[in-house]
Design a protein around this motif. Structure first.
Motif, PDB file in Angstrom:
ATOM      1  N   UNK B   5       3.515  30.858  18.862  1.00  0.00           N
ATOM      2  CA  UNK B   5       3.917  29.463  18.727  1.00  0.00           C
ATOM      3  C   UNK B   5       2.711  28.581  18.969  1.00  0.00           C
ATOM      4  N   UNK B   6       2.742  27.415  18.365  1.00  0.00           N
ATOM      5  CA  UNK B   6       1.591  26.528  18.483  1.00  0.00           C
ATOM      6  C   UNK B   6       2.023  25.094  18.263  1.00  0.00           C
ATOM      7  N   UNK B   7       1.197  24.189  18.761  1.00  0.00           N
ATOM      8  CA  UNK B   7       1.332  22.786  18.406  1.00  0.00           C
ATOM      9  C   UNK B   7       0.354  22.553  17.272  1.00  0.00           C
ATOM     10  N   UNK B   8       0.833  21.950  16.206  1.00  0.00           N
ATOM     11  CA  UNK B   8       0.006  21.887  15.006  1.00  0.00           C
ATOM     12  C   UNK B   8       0.042  20.520  14.348  1.00  0.00           C
ATOM     13  N   UNK B   9      -1.110  20.146  13.799  1.00  0.00           N
ATOM     14  CA  UNK B   9      -1.208  18.959  12.952  1.00  0.00           C
ATOM     15  C   UNK B   9      -1.659  19.443  11.584  1.00  0.00           C
ATOM     16  N   UNK B  10      -1.097  18.867  10.519  1.00  0.00           N
ATOM     17  CA  UNK B  10      -1.421  19.348   9.176  1.00  0.00           C
ATOM     18  C   UNK B  10      -2.691  18.660   8.658  1.00  0.00           C
ATOM     19  N   UNK B  15       0.184  23.196  -3.035  1.00  0.00           N
ATOM     20  CA  UNK B  15       1.293  24.011  -3.511  1.00  0.00           C
ATOM     21  C   UNK B  15       0.806  25.394  -3.925  1.00  0.00           C
ATOM     22  N   UNK B  16       1.670  26.371  -3.738  1.00  0.00           N
ATOM     23  CA  UNK B  16       1.376  27.731  -4.169  1.00  0.00           C
ATOM     24  C   UNK B  16       2.591  28.232  -4.933  1.00  0.00           C
ATOM     25  N   UNK B  17       2.388  28.590  -6.186  1.00  0.00           N
ATOM     26  CA  UNK B  17       3.500  29.085  -6.988  1.00  0.00           C
ATOM     27  C   UNK B  17       4.588  28.044  -7.146  1.00  0.00           C
ATOM     28  N   UNK B  18       5.805  28.536  -7.311  1.00  0.00           N
ATOM     29  CA  UNK B  18       6.932  27.647  -7.591  1.00  0.00           C
ATOM     30  C   UNK B  18       7.411  26.889  -6.365  1.00  0.00           C
ATOM     31  N   UNK B  19       7.437  27.563  -5.237  1.00  0.00           N
ATOM     32  CA  UNK B  19       8.174  26.994  -4.115  1.00  0.00           C
ATOM     33  C   UNK B  19       7.407  26.991  -2.795  1.00  0.00           C
ATOM     34  N   UNK B  20       6.229  27.595  -2.779  1.00  0.00           N
ATOM     35  CA  UNK B  20       5.520  27.731  -1.502  1.00  0.00           C
ATOM     36  C   UNK B  20       4.442  26.655  -1.331  1.00  0.00           C
ATOM     37  N   UNK B  21       4.031  26.509  -0.092  1.00  0.00           N
ATOM     38  CA  UNK B  21       2.950  25.582   0.227  1.00  0.00           C
ATOM     39  C   UNK B  21       1.968  26.313   1.149  1.00  0.00           C
ATOM     40  N   UNK B  22       0.672  26.166   0.859  1.00  0.00           N
ATOM     41  CA  UNK B  22      -0.316  26.674   1.800  1.00  0.00           C
ATOM     42  C   UNK B  22      -0.793  25.497   2.634  1.00  0.00           C
ATOM     43  N   UNK B  23      -0.602  25.604   3.939  1.00  0.00           N
ATOM     44  CA  UNK B  23      -1.028  24.507   4.811  1.00  0.00           C
ATOM     45  C   UNK B  23      -2.245  24.930   5.625  1.00  0.00           C
ATOM     46  N   UNK B  24      -3.146  23.992   5.791  1.00  0.00           N
ATOM     47  CA  UNK B  24      -4.231  24.190   6.736  1.00  0.00           C
ATOM     48  C   UNK B  24      -3.861  23.377   7.962  1.00  0.00           C
ATOM     49  N   UNK B  25      -3.681  24.093   9.070  1.00  0.00           N
ATOM     50  CA  UNK B  25      -3.219  23.441  10.296  1.00  0.00           C
ATOM     51  C   UNK B  25      -4.354  23.356  11.304  1.00  0.00           C
ATOM     52  N   UNK B  26      -4.347  22.284  12.057  1.00  0.00           N
ATOM     53  CA  UNK B  26      -5.181  22.251  13.255  1.00  0.00           C
ATOM     54  C   UNK B  26      -4.217  22.511  14.403  1.00  0.00           C
ATOM     55  N   UNK B  27      -4.359  23.665  15.032  1.00  0.00           N
ATOM     56  CA  UNK B  27      -3.468  23.965  16.153  1.00  0.00           C
ATOM     57  C   UNK B  27      -4.238  23.796  17.457  1.00  0.00           C
ATOM     58  N   UNK B  28      -3.493  23.434  18.477  1.00  0.00           N
ATOM     59  CA  UNK B  28      -4.126  23.286  19.784  1.00  0.00           C
ATOM     60  C   UNK B  28      -4.581  24.648  20.310  1.00  0.00           C
ATOM     61  N   UNK B  29      -3.756  25.660  20.033  1.00  0.00           N
ATOM     62  CA  UNK B  29      -3.995  26.973  20.631  1.00  0.00           C
ATOM     63  C   UNK B  29      -5.028  27.813  19.886  1.00  0.00           C
ATOM     64  N   UNK B  30      -5.006  27.755  18.536  1.00  0.00           N
ATOM     65  CA  UNK B  30      -5.808  28.696  17.753  1.00  0.00           C
ATOM     66  C   UNK B  30      -6.895  28.018  16.934  1.00  0.00           C
ATOM     67  N   UNK B  31      -6.973  26.704  16.991  1.00  0.00           N
ATOM     68  CA  UNK B  31      -7.935  26.008  16.138  1.00  0.00           C
ATOM     69  C   UNK B  31      -7.403  25.883  14.729  1.00  0.00           C
TER      70      UNK B  31
END
Ligand SMILES: [Zn+2]
Ligand SMILES: [Zn+2]
Lengths: 198, 258
Positions: B5-10, B15-31
């Motif tokens: 689990x993480x706290x995340x900012x987008x 978009x990826x394909x028909x229905x997916x999304x690739x997000x790049x997150x800045x998380x507090x825990x993992x960078x």
């Protein structure tokens, strides 16, 4: 090379299509191998016909076989209201509602600063001349409810408002048939903003 | 595979394909973390709102062999104010790209998470061009500080001595130079004391006190210097900067307008 050259080439072509990974590309290519020749021929012709016969309407930017397109030349439509959308598929979605009888302007995308897509990459400069005659009384901004769509709508509003034309933004509604407590707070807050009297 | 689990900012979403999304997150825990949100673009998906840029969420992420995937997300803050003004959106996009530009994957920087969150809070409420620009510069300076690139502006970057009245700024040596050290970097360019003082105030003033800092006549030099400094530290063009300048740059009817 595991596959004969023509198959490998077809796999390569399929995998360049959006949303198609190597596995799907392989499956599609092998499906084509099993197809009757006439069907493959028809597929190939359909691909080429799209490239040969489909053009962009010089007025609204929609994809069409004739220029100007069917909607731009339809005398039954209301020229006083213009709906701005990102893509031809959004125009089709609006048409399916049968609620909108005005004209369209297709931008060909949305502003995305992060991807380097700016206003100049869209058909925004073609929009202003369409508004110059004074015939259009209202512009409906129907760009997507995401960050890019909002950025595009805000930018378009900035261009249009000084002309004294009414600018509206489609409301962000709730999905029909859903439960309120299942809707995320952003959608709900926006739906509240766009509330109306009943 | 494991779940975390993480706290995340987008930072960004594509978009990826028909229905997916690739997000790049800045998380507090993992960078910085890239994760796929499967089915996020289907109308009813609860992941959709959490994949919008700048949104802060509490997320659960599956660590996959090739790519992580977002399994749950609960929006904490959507910074809706950003989407009400084009200028705010443009500045926020720039801060996102700058972070993406400087951060490698999985280098945890809790302080950066906190910085960006505070920046988005500030930008989502800032009214007018000048307050926004201040927020952007504060972000730039503190980003540099957290990453260890902070420009030396209070003493000579070469000898550590007092700065005189005549000043130069050296990109290579990372800060201001005293007259005795001008020869250490012939490429160093003249800089005014007012600009250095303003940089110092921007770096040190708390967000809620930022309104008392005036940019004054030094604003253009502060901007030039910071942007040269950033470009020196990390090559590459920032696409969002052009848009930010286009949207915020032109002085409009009355400065400090909305
Ligand atoms: Zn047309
Ligand atoms: Zn010195």
């Amino acid at each position: 090379m595991l596959y004969a050259e023509p198959i490998a080439r077809l796999i390569g072509e399929f995998s360049r299509l959006p949303g198609i990974g190597p596995k799907t590309a392989q499956r599609l290519a092998l499906h084509v191998v099993r197809m009757p020749r006439e069907q493959a021929q028809s597929l190939a012709e359909a691909l080429v016909a799209v490239k040969d016969r489909i053009i962009h309407c010089s007025i609204c930017g929609n994809i069409t076989e004739n220029d100007p397109c069917r909607i731009c030349t339809d005398p039954g439509r209301d020229p006083a209201i213009l709906c701005v959308v990102e893509e031809p598929k959004d125009l089709v979605a609006m048409e399916k509602t049968r609620e909108f009888r005005g004209h369209y302007h297709v931008l060909g995308g949305a502003i995305s600063p992060m991807e380097g897509i700016g206003p100049d990459d869209l058909r925004l400069k073609e929009l202003l001349p369409r508004l110059a005659s004074g015939e259009v009384k209202e512009v409906v901004l129907a760009t997507g409810p995401d960050v890019e769509g909002e950025a595009t709508a805000l930018y378009a509003a900035r261009l249009i408002k000084p002309l004294g034309i009414r600018v509206t933004r489609i409301a962000h509604g709730l999905p029909v048939g859903g439960d309120l407590d299942y809707v995320d707070e952003v959608t709900l807050a926006r739906a509240l903003e766009g509330r109306r009297e009943i | 595979m494991s779940l975390y689990s993480a706290e995340a900012l987008v930072l960004r979403a594509r978009p990826l394909g028909e229905a997916d999304v690739v997000v790049t997150l800045l998380t507090r825990e993992e960078g910085k973390v890239e994760a796929v949100a499967r089915g996020a673009r289907r109308g009813r998906s609860r992941l959709l709102a959490a994949t919008q840029p700048f949104t802060e969420s509490r997320v659960m992420i599956w660590r996959g062999r090739n790519m992580d995937s977002l399994s749950q997300a609960e929006v904490v803050h959507s910074f809706r104010g950003l989407q009400q003004e084009l200028t705010r959106l443009a500045c926020a996009s720039y801060t996102a790209e700058l972070l993406d530009h400087f951060l490698g994957e999985r280098e945890p920087h809790p302080a950066l998470y906190e910085l960006w969150r505070e920046t988005l809070h500030y930008l989502s409420r800032a009214e007018g061009r000048t307050p926004l620009l201040k927020g952007v510069h504060v972000f730039e300076l503190r980003l540099m500080r957290i990453l260890g690139y902070e420009p030396e502006i209070s003493r000579c970057a070469a000898c550590g001595g007092e700065l005189g009245a005549t000043l130069r700024f050296s990109l290579g040596l990372g800060g201001a130079l005293c007259p005795q050290c001008f020869s250490r970097d012939p490429g160093a360019s003249p800089v005014s004391a007012g600009t250095l003082a303003l940089l110092q105030r921007l770096a040190d003033t708390a967000w809620d006190r930022l309104h008392v800092v005036e940019l004054g006549p030094w604003a253009p030099e502060v901007q030039r210097l910071l942007w040269a400094f950033i470009a020196f530290r990390r090559e590459g063009t920032l696409k969002t900067r052009e848009f930010m300048e286009l949207v915020c740059g032109a002085p409009e009817e009355g400065v400090n307008n909305k």
